[in-house]
Structure formats: C-alpha cells, structure tokens
Design an enzyme around this catalytic site. Structure first.
Site, PDB file in Angstrom:
ATOM      1  N   CYS A   1      -3.370   7.049  -3.394  1.00 13.42           N
ATOM      2  CA  CYS A   1      -4.563   6.215  -3.423  1.00 13.42           C
ATOM      3  C   CYS A   1      -4.810   5.605  -4.799  1.00 13.42           C
ATOM      4  O   CYS A   1      -4.366   6.143  -5.805  1.00 13.42           O
ATOM      5  CB  CYS A   1      -5.786   7.041  -3.059  1.00 13.42           C
ATOM      6  SG  CYS A   1      -5.573   8.140  -1.680  1.00 13.42           S
TER       7      CYS A   1
ATOM      8  N   ARG B   1       1.297   1.792  -5.420  1.00  8.77           N
ATOM      9  CA  ARG B   1       1.193   3.245  -5.280  1.00  8.77           C
ATOM     10  C   ARG B   1       1.305   3.689  -3.824  1.00  8.77           C
ATOM     11  O   ARG B   1       1.510   4.857  -3.559  1.00  8.77           O
ATOM     12  CB  ARG B   1      -0.143   3.721  -5.853  1.00  8.77           C
ATOM     13  CG  ARG B   1      -0.253   3.531  -7.355  1.00  8.77           C
ATOM     14  CD  ARG B   1      -1.669   3.755  -7.826  1.00  8.77           C
ATOM     15  NE  ARG B   1      -2.073   5.129  -7.697  1.00  8.77           N
ATOM     16  CZ  ARG B   1      -2.050   6.023  -8.671  1.00  8.77           C
ATOM     17  NH1 ARG B   1      -1.628   5.673  -9.854  1.00  8.77           N
ATOM     18  NH2 ARG B   1      -2.451   7.253  -8.479  1.00  8.77           N
TER      19      ARG B   1
ATOM     20  N   TRP C   1      -4.453   6.228   0.905  1.00  8.71           N
ATOM     21  CA  TRP C   1      -3.222   6.687   1.563  1.00  8.71           C
ATOM     22  C   TRP C   1      -3.643   7.906   2.359  1.00  8.71           C
ATOM     23  O   TRP C   1      -4.006   8.938   1.784  1.00  8.71           O
ATOM     24  CB  TRP C   1      -2.189   7.036   0.489  1.00  8.71           C
ATOM     25  CG  TRP C   1      -0.813   7.297   0.998  1.00  8.71           C
ATOM     26  CD1 TRP C   1       0.148   6.361   1.293  1.00  8.71           C
ATOM     27  CD2 TRP C   1      -0.206   8.567   1.254  1.00  8.71           C
ATOM     28  NE1 TRP C   1       1.294   6.977   1.708  1.00  8.71           N
ATOM     29  CE2 TRP C   1       1.110   8.334   1.696  1.00  8.71           C
ATOM     30  CE3 TRP C   1      -0.641   9.883   1.152  1.00  8.71           C
ATOM     31  CZ2 TRP C   1       1.990   9.349   2.035  1.00  8.71           C
ATOM     32  CZ3 TRP C   1       0.236  10.910   1.492  1.00  8.71           C
ATOM     33  CH2 TRP C   1       1.536  10.636   1.925  1.00  8.71           C
TER      34      TRP C   1
ATOM     35  N   ASN D   1      -9.605  10.045  -5.095  1.00 10.69           N
ATOM     36  CA  ASN D   1      -8.164  10.309  -4.985  1.00 10.69           C
ATOM     37  C   ASN D   1      -7.989  11.813  -5.069  1.00 10.69           C
ATOM     38  O   ASN D   1      -8.642  12.454  -5.888  1.00 10.69           O
ATOM     39  CB  ASN D   1      -7.384   9.714  -6.165  1.00 10.69           C
ATOM     40  CG  ASN D   1      -7.260   8.217  -6.068  1.00 10.69           C
ATOM     41  OD1 ASN D   1      -7.747   7.618  -5.116  1.00 10.69           O
ATOM     42  ND2 ASN D   1      -6.605   7.639  -7.061  1.00 10.69           N
ATOM     43  N   GLY D   2      -7.060  12.357  -4.277  1.00  5.34           N
ATOM     44  CA  GLY D   2      -6.812  13.795  -4.343  1.00  5.34           C
ATOM     45  C   GLY D   2      -7.187  14.465  -3.031  1.00  5.34           C
ATOM     46  O   GLY D   2      -7.389  13.798  -2.011  1.00  5.34           O
TER      47      GLY D   2
ATOM     48  N   GLU E   1      21.551   9.793  -5.109  1.00  9.05           N
ATOM     49  CA  GLU E   1      20.525   8.812  -5.481  1.00  9.05           C
ATOM     50  C   GLU E   1      20.769   7.481  -4.753  1.00  9.05           C
ATOM     51  O   GLU E   1      19.826   6.820  -4.320  1.00  9.05           O
ATOM     52  CB  GLU E   1      20.501   8.622  -7.013  1.00  9.05           C
ATOM     53  CG  GLU E   1      19.594   7.521  -7.529  1.00  9.05           C
ATOM     54  CD  GLU E   1      18.103   7.689  -7.199  1.00  9.05           C
ATOM     55  OE1 GLU E   1      17.700   8.750  -6.691  1.00  9.05           O
ATOM     56  OE2 GLU E   1      17.349   6.721  -7.447  1.00  9.05           O
TER      57      GLU E   1
ATOM     58  N   LYS F   1      18.005   5.600  -2.361  1.00 10.66           N
ATOM     59  CA  LYS F   1      17.570   4.212  -2.577  1.00 10.66           C
ATOM     60  C   LYS F   1      17.645   3.445  -1.270  1.00 10.66           C
ATOM     61  O   LYS F   1      16.724   2.735  -0.904  1.00 10.66           O
ATOM     62  CB  LYS F   1      18.458   3.484  -3.606  1.00 10.66           C
ATOM     63  CG  LYS F   1      18.198   3.739  -5.067  1.00 10.66           C
ATOM     64  CD  LYS F   1      16.942   3.158  -5.629  1.00 10.66           C
ATOM     65  CE  LYS F   1      15.747   4.001  -5.436  1.00 10.66           C
ATOM     66  NZ  LYS F   1      15.465   5.179  -6.143  1.00 10.66           N
TER      67      LYS F   1
ATOM     68  N   GLU G   1      15.058   4.827   1.561  1.00  9.60           N
ATOM     69  CA  GLU G   1      13.614   4.665   1.357  1.00  9.60           C
ATOM     70  C   GLU G   1      13.159   3.224   1.533  1.00  9.60           C
ATOM     71  O   GLU G   1      12.046   2.996   1.964  1.00  9.60           O
ATOM     72  CB  GLU G   1      13.127   5.281   0.033  1.00  9.60           C
ATOM     73  CG  GLU G   1      13.683   4.718  -1.232  1.00  9.60           C
ATOM     74  CD  GLU G   1      13.241   5.497  -2.486  1.00  9.60           C
ATOM     75  OE1 GLU G   1      12.312   6.314  -2.416  1.00  9.60           O
ATOM     76  OE2 GLU G   1      13.853   5.263  -3.546  1.00  9.60           O
TER      77      GLU G   1
ATOM     78  N   HIS H   1      33.467  19.708   6.836  1.00  7.42           N
ATOM     79  CA  HIS H   1      32.701  20.819   7.416  1.00  7.42           C
ATOM     80  C   HIS H   1      31.560  20.323   8.294  1.00  7.42           C
ATOM     81  O   HIS H   1      30.563  21.017   8.451  1.00  7.42           O
ATOM     82  CB  HIS H   1      32.189  21.731   6.297  1.00  7.42           C
ATOM     83  CG  HIS H   1      33.308  22.307   5.493  1.00  7.42           C
ATOM     84  ND1 HIS H   1      34.137  23.295   5.973  1.00  7.42           N
ATOM     85  CD2 HIS H   1      33.781  21.982   4.268  1.00  7.42           C
ATOM     86  CE1 HIS H   1      35.057  23.571   5.069  1.00  7.42           C
ATOM     87  NE2 HIS H   1      34.869  22.781   4.023  1.00  7.42           N
TER      88      HIS H   1
ATOM     89  N   LYS I   1       4.093   5.754  -4.669  1.00  9.87           N
ATOM     90  CA  LYS I   1       4.757   5.771  -5.970  1.00  9.87           C
ATOM     91  C   LYS I   1       4.518   7.085  -6.683  1.00  9.87           C
ATOM     92  O   LYS I   1       5.395   7.626  -7.337  1.00  9.87           O
ATOM     93  CB  LYS I   1       4.217   4.597  -6.810  1.00  9.87           C
ATOM     94  CG  LYS I   1       4.824   4.487  -8.195  1.00  9.87           C
ATOM     95  CD  LYS I   1       6.228   3.977  -8.124  1.00  9.87           C
ATOM     96  CE  LYS I   1       6.916   3.886  -9.450  1.00  9.87           C
ATOM     97  NZ  LYS I   1       8.383   3.888  -9.289  1.00  9.87           N
TER      98      LYS I   1
HETATM   99  C1  G6P Z   1       7.830   9.516  -5.186  1.00  8.20           C
HETATM  100  C2  G6P Z   1       8.475   8.196  -5.599  1.00  8.20           C
HETATM  101  C3  G6P Z   1       9.884   8.441  -6.131  1.00  8.20           C
HETATM  102  C4  G6P Z   1       9.823   9.433  -7.287  1.00  8.20           C
HETATM  103  C5  G6P Z   1       9.131  10.729  -6.868  1.00  8.20           C
HETATM  104  C6  G6P Z   1       8.839  11.615  -8.069  1.00  8.20           C
HETATM  105  O1  G6P Z   1       8.480  10.040  -4.075  1.00  8.20           O
HETATM  106  O2  G6P Z   1       8.532   7.318  -4.486  1.00  8.20           O
HETATM  107  O3  G6P Z   1      10.442   7.214  -6.598  1.00  8.20           O
HETATM  108  O4  G6P Z   1      11.117   9.689  -7.723  1.00  8.20           O
HETATM  109  O5  G6P Z   1       7.865  10.456  -6.265  1.00  8.20           O
HETATM  110  O6  G6P Z   1       7.864  10.984  -8.861  1.00  8.20           O
HETATM  111  P1  G6P Z   1       7.703  11.193 -10.418  1.00  8.20           P
HETATM  112  O7  G6P Z   1       6.560  10.298 -10.796  1.00  8.20           O
HETATM  113  O8  G6P Z   1       7.389  12.639 -10.610  1.00  8.20           O
HETATM  114  O9  G6P Z   1       8.976  10.799 -11.064  1.00  8.20           O
END
Ligand code: G6P
Length: 608
Positions: A2, A27, A75, A101-102, A481, A485, A488, A504, A603
């Site tokens: 949020c 976010r 959110w 938020n929270g 990674e 990418k 997501e 396996h 985010k």
């Molecule tokens: C969310 C974001 C990712 C990020 C992860 C950890 O899932 O979408 O891109 O890697 O959080 O976030 P941080 O701010 O701790 O790197």
C-alpha cells in the site's frame, strides 16, 4: 505494498494526492482513495481498481475542494479490493479519517471490543478498527488519542490521520512500516516512499518506530509514544528528480535495465581505493573477517537470488562456508549462529517484513549483522549493526533489475574483502579482480546494446506455456533469477533447474519445442552442461544458450546463442543476467502487459 500520501498547504490537496499516489503505483495496489477536509467536513472518494478510475471520478482531484488531505493505494490483505474496504476509513460521525499501511494483528479482538461499545463496521478491514478507536479515545487532544491507540494495537502500521477538530493539521505515526514527512515552503507532505513527494521537496524527516508527527502548514512537531516532544533531523534527498520519471522509456523496467552500467559504477566507486577494497561502513566494526566461522546470507525474492550468487562467489574465492536462506524460513528455523558468524541481509527496500525479522533473529543469537540496502534511511539501516548501501537510486518497476545488479557488486567486493583478510588471495589477484569489476559497466553496456536481437527472439515465445532455465554452479544461481524475472512479469510458468538435476524429474516435462534457456559461463563446467543440453535436445527442446564469447563450440548443440563478454569467472552473473532480464521484459511487453505492475505483486512486501 500500500501507499500513503498526505498534504497540507495552500494548494488544492486532491490533485497533489493523486500525483503522489501515481508515483507509488509501482508498489502494487488494487484500490485507491482520498479524504480531503473542505473547511467544514471531510469528504472521501474511493474506488477499486486503478488510480485512473479515482482520477476520472474526481476530475483529476478538482471535484474535491480543500487544502488538507490524505490519500492511499491499497493492496488487499483483509477483505476483497472493494470500495468499502478501500482507504481512507471514517469513524461513524465522519470527523476522523485514517489511511493505513501494515497489518493490525490483534484487530479481531479490538473489533469485538469496539462492537460491544456500539461501533458499527462497514468494511472487513483491520484499518476501520483504528478509525473507531481514535473516535473512542478522542477527548480533544489528538496526540494523547493516538498514543492511547498505539498502546493497544499490535502489528505494523504507518498511518495518516485527519480530524475535523484540527482543521490545520495532518497527523502521521508509524511502527514497522515506512513513512516520511516532506518539508516544503508553507506546505508539508507525508508519504510512504520518497518518490511520491520528490517533485515538491527534497527535505524530509524519517519517522522512526513509534514516533508521531503533528504537521501544520509551517510547523512540524514530533512526539514519542509517551507523548513527549522530540527533535528530529531534517535530511536532504540527493536523488535526481528524473530518477523517479520514465525519461522517454515505455516502462520503468527498461529504463532501469539501461541504467545498470551507471548503477554498477556508482556502487563500486566508494569502495575501491587504488588496489584495495574498502568499506568505511565497517571501519569500526567488531568483525574479524580472518577468523569468521561462517557467513549467512538472508533475503527474499531477487535479493535472495543475489545472495545465492554471493554464496558461490564468497565460498569459492574466500574459502569460508556460506549459507543462503530465505528470510521467511530463516526467521522461524531457529538457526544455529554464534558471535563468530556474520549474517548479511540483502534488501532493495530495506522494509521487507521477513528480512527485518531475520535481523532481529540473527542479533538475538549473537551474530553480527550487515545489511545491504538500497533505500536510504529505511528500517533495516537502523536495525542492522552495519549498513552498506547499493547506489541504484529509486527503483520503480516491481521486477527488480538494477538493484539486483548493484547487490551483486557489493557481494563481489565483500568476497574480495573477506578473501584478503583471510590471506587466500595475493595483491596481484586482488588487483586483477578489482580491475575486472571496473570493466563490468562497459561490458554490461555491450550486452544491453544487443537488446533488439533478444527482442526478436523473445517475440517467438509470447505464447509459451512453460520455459526452463538450467545451469551449473554459479550459472544455476543466474538461471534462478532469470526464471523469476520471466514468471513475475509474463505469467508464463518458468522453472530453473540445476542442470545436473534435470534427469531426476524435470526432463519428463520437456516436449517438442519447449524452450530451455541454458547458462554456461564456467569453463570447468562447459562440457557437463553441454551434456545436459544434448539430453533436453534429444527430447525435442529448443535451446537458447548464454555463454562467454569465444566458446563457439556451443553452436554445435544450442539452437540460439547469446554471447557475453569475457570476464573473471566470479563475475559472469552480472553479464549473464542482462539477456535474461531483457528476455523477460520483451515477452511481457510483447504480450501487451503492464510490465512495471505485474498482477498480485508488490514492490515492497511490508507484511509477513
Ligand atoms: C518483492 C519484489 C522483489 C524483491 C523482493 C524482496 O517480492 O517484487 O523484486 O526482490 O520483494 O524485496 P527487497 O526490498 O527486500 O529487496
């Protein structure tokens, strides 16, 4: 997750709130709303869906008169993304509005108590409880009221509050959820993240846990949880305004990928002095790298993947055991740690709930904690024993690229630092490693310059159902990674496998034309991975290989090859991730998706 924005000044609040909220869209959110005091009463407009809908219903904010207001993008956590559940929330007499938020963890108990006291709830949220509690405890003094509520709620919160009784003030308070106060000229702001207010001011106060701000058009006063006045330091934000704008790119993600050469340079520059790696942040640290028992790296999402690469690099170079954990696992698995261990926490936002909890756990066990963080002044920078900043600037796209690349750089530098302290590299090797790091920006640029070729390739896969990523050793860390990418932002099922593990199980998923992206950057493992490529090819797979320039033998087996420039065996991931980032981006953009705002993702994940 949020987003919060608040305004008080001489201008109409609603357009400023909308503008600020638009800067927080990255976010992740699923509804939006604003509360504005018009001189007599508080008016609330809120709606599920994108911010655009709120902009349309309020004519860009024009239909909401008033110079004091709070805005929110939600959110959903408690209750669906509906109008009722969207913030702001009112008390019953509509004299108090709150955005939050929270998560209020004891909200069910509090809700029952408030219901017994006769309060009626119109939403399913935990936040509405706060609005009614503020109402219940309000006896004319807003600070006293807020403190009483703070003493009764458990969980995390950043709140923006307005009272009709205090027509010249906005109130803000936080615990375990970020919030900044922006100081302008005759106007002030609150925001959950700096980009929301960067256009209006660069002077901010970071509110710490359990601190309250009472914000007028000029004066800003701060209090602690005992309602005692406290002093706070005004900080300047050095970020370039353009850093939070798209600058001609269709999506932030492309802009941020293109910024990687600069980000890498900005990140290593403060730590390279001649032929030495220095960390001023660790100058007085009570850490003896020469006798470390082990290194633990703890993080979430892509930051965890950066840590995964860090494990291979630090272990191989410094010969010290490195354990990598997901923060959500680490915090509950009662990890075995001692004062001879160092725990490295990695986070772009510095606010991820699980990573923050991991810091607490590591400290409790006596380990030293080093946070690698991008967001200046964020919670982790205060909670960890030591902080090393990545210099990625604001990252807006939910899918991280440049912050991840900056995290790798700090991990490489730490690997050199630890190796040096342990005497496992000599001055000549150190010099070479440093020189290889300083060549990375230019080499990343070379890979980025090839983006049209990746785009053409990616366009063939926009209808794919499953895509696999394979690699061995450090190449496995990048495969993981690369798969994240893609999944997501394109919503295509993607899985990364250690190439040797394919037999396996996963190999049974390979069908005619299934795309397998193979990464081969480690000379000693080329032949092993080539064997695995042959195995998937003989089951019908189409293979794209990412390998070092000069390794042309690969063309005998792979169907499509992307070469990366030659670098040290430890640093190949910085180059190999670029084509994979581009691949994910172009598949998503090719499908017509909103690349920067993937569905259901946020985010900054500030709740558990
Ligand atoms: C969310 C974001 C990712 C990020 C992860 C950890 O899932 O979408 O891109 O890697 O959080 O976030 P941080 O701010 O701790 O790197």
């Amino acid at each position: 997750m949020c987003g919060i924005v608040g305004y008080i000044g001489k201008r109409q609040a609603a357009p400023i709130l909308l503008d600020g909220l638009s800067k927080l869209e990255y976010r992740g959110y699923d509804s939006a709303g604003m509360a504005v005091y018009d001189g007599e009463k508080i008016n609330i407009e809120k709606t599920p869906g994108r911010l655009k809908v709120l902009e349309e219903t309020t004519h860009g904010g024009e239909l909401m008169p008033g110079m004091i207001g709070i805005g929110h993008t939600r959110w959903a956590t408690h209750g669906t993304p509906s109008r009722e559940n969207a913030h702001p929330h009112f008390n019953s007499s509509h004299t108090i509005a709150v955005v939050h938020n929270g998560i209020i963890e004891n909200y069910i108990k509090l809700k029952e108590t408030m219901a017994k006291r006769g309060y009626k709830f119109v939403s399913e949220t935990d936040t509405e409880v706060l609005a009614h509690m503020l109402d219940y405890y309000y006896k004319g003094d807003p600070i006293e009221t807020i403190v009483k509520v703070m003493h009764r709620v458990e969980g995390s919160y950043a709140l923006g509050i307005i009272f009709t009784d205090c027509p010249d003030e906005v109130f803000a308070v936080r615990k375990d959820s970020p919030l900044v106060i922006g100081k302008g000229d005759g106007e002030n702001f609150i925001a959950s993240d700096v980009p929301a207010i960067l256009k209006y001011t660069r002077e901010v106060y970071y509110i710490q846990n359990e601190e309250i701000a009472r914000i007028g058009t000029g004066d800003i006063k701060f209090y602690n949880i005992d309602a005692e006045p406290i002093e706070k330091e005004l900080c300047s934000i050095e970020w370039d305004m353009n850093a939070a704008e798209k600058g001609g790119y269709e999506f932030f993600m492309m802009k941020e990928m293109m910024e990687q050469p600069k980000v890498i340079r900005d990140t290593y520059t403060p730590h390279i002095k001649g032929d030495n790696v220095v960390f001023d942040e660790l100058k007085d640290a009570d850490i003896d790298f020469s006798s470390l028992a082990s290194v633990h790296i703890v993080a979430c999402g892509s930051a965890y993947h950066a840590g995964f690469t860090g494990k291979y690099v630090i272990e191989k170079m410094a010969r010290v055991p490195v354990y990598v954990d997901l923060a959500s696992e680490f915090r509950y698995r009662d990890p075995i740690l001692s004062s001879d261990d160092v725990v490295i926490l990695i986070s772009q936002s510095g606010e991820t709930a699980d990573t923050k909890a991991a810091i607490e756990e590591a400290k409790k066990k006596g380990a030293k904690t080093i946070a690698i963080v991008n967001a200046k002044g964020s919670s982790m920078t205060r909670e960890a024993d030591y902080t090393i900043y990545t210099e990625a600037g604001p990252e807006i796209s939910v899918a991280t690229t440049k912050a991840y690349s900056a995290q790798l750089i700090i991990l490489y530098l730490l690997a050199i630092k630890i190796s040096d302290a342990r005497g496992v590299i000599d001055a000549e090797e150190r010099k070479q490693l440093i020189s290889d790091i300083t060549r990375l920006p230019e080499q990343v640029e070379m890979v980025l310059n090839n983006k049209e070729r990746i785009q053409k390739f990616a366009n063939r896969y926009i209808a794919a159902k499953d895509i696999f990523f394979i690699g061995r050793g450090i190449d496995y860390a990048i495969a993981v990674e690369g798969a994240l990418k893609l999944k997501e932002i394109s919503y295509i099922h993607a899985e990364a496998y250690a190439a040797g593990e394919l037999k396996h199980g996963t190999i049974s998923l390979i069908e005619d034309n299934t795309l397998v992206n193979a990464v081969l950057t480690q000379e000693d493992l080329y032949d092993k991975t080539i064997s695995n490529i042959r195995e998937v090819k003989s089951r019908g797979a189409f293979v794209m290989a990412i390998t070092n320039v000069g390794h042309s033998k690969i063309e005998e087996v792979a169907d499509y090859v992307v070469y990366i420039p030659e670098t040290n065996r430890y640093f190949t991931n910085t180059l190999a991730i670029i084509p994979l980032q581009l691949f994910g981006y172009f598949v998503s953009a090719g499908k017509g998706y909103d690349v920067d705002h993937p569905r259901n993702l946020a985010k900054s994940v500030t709740v558990e």
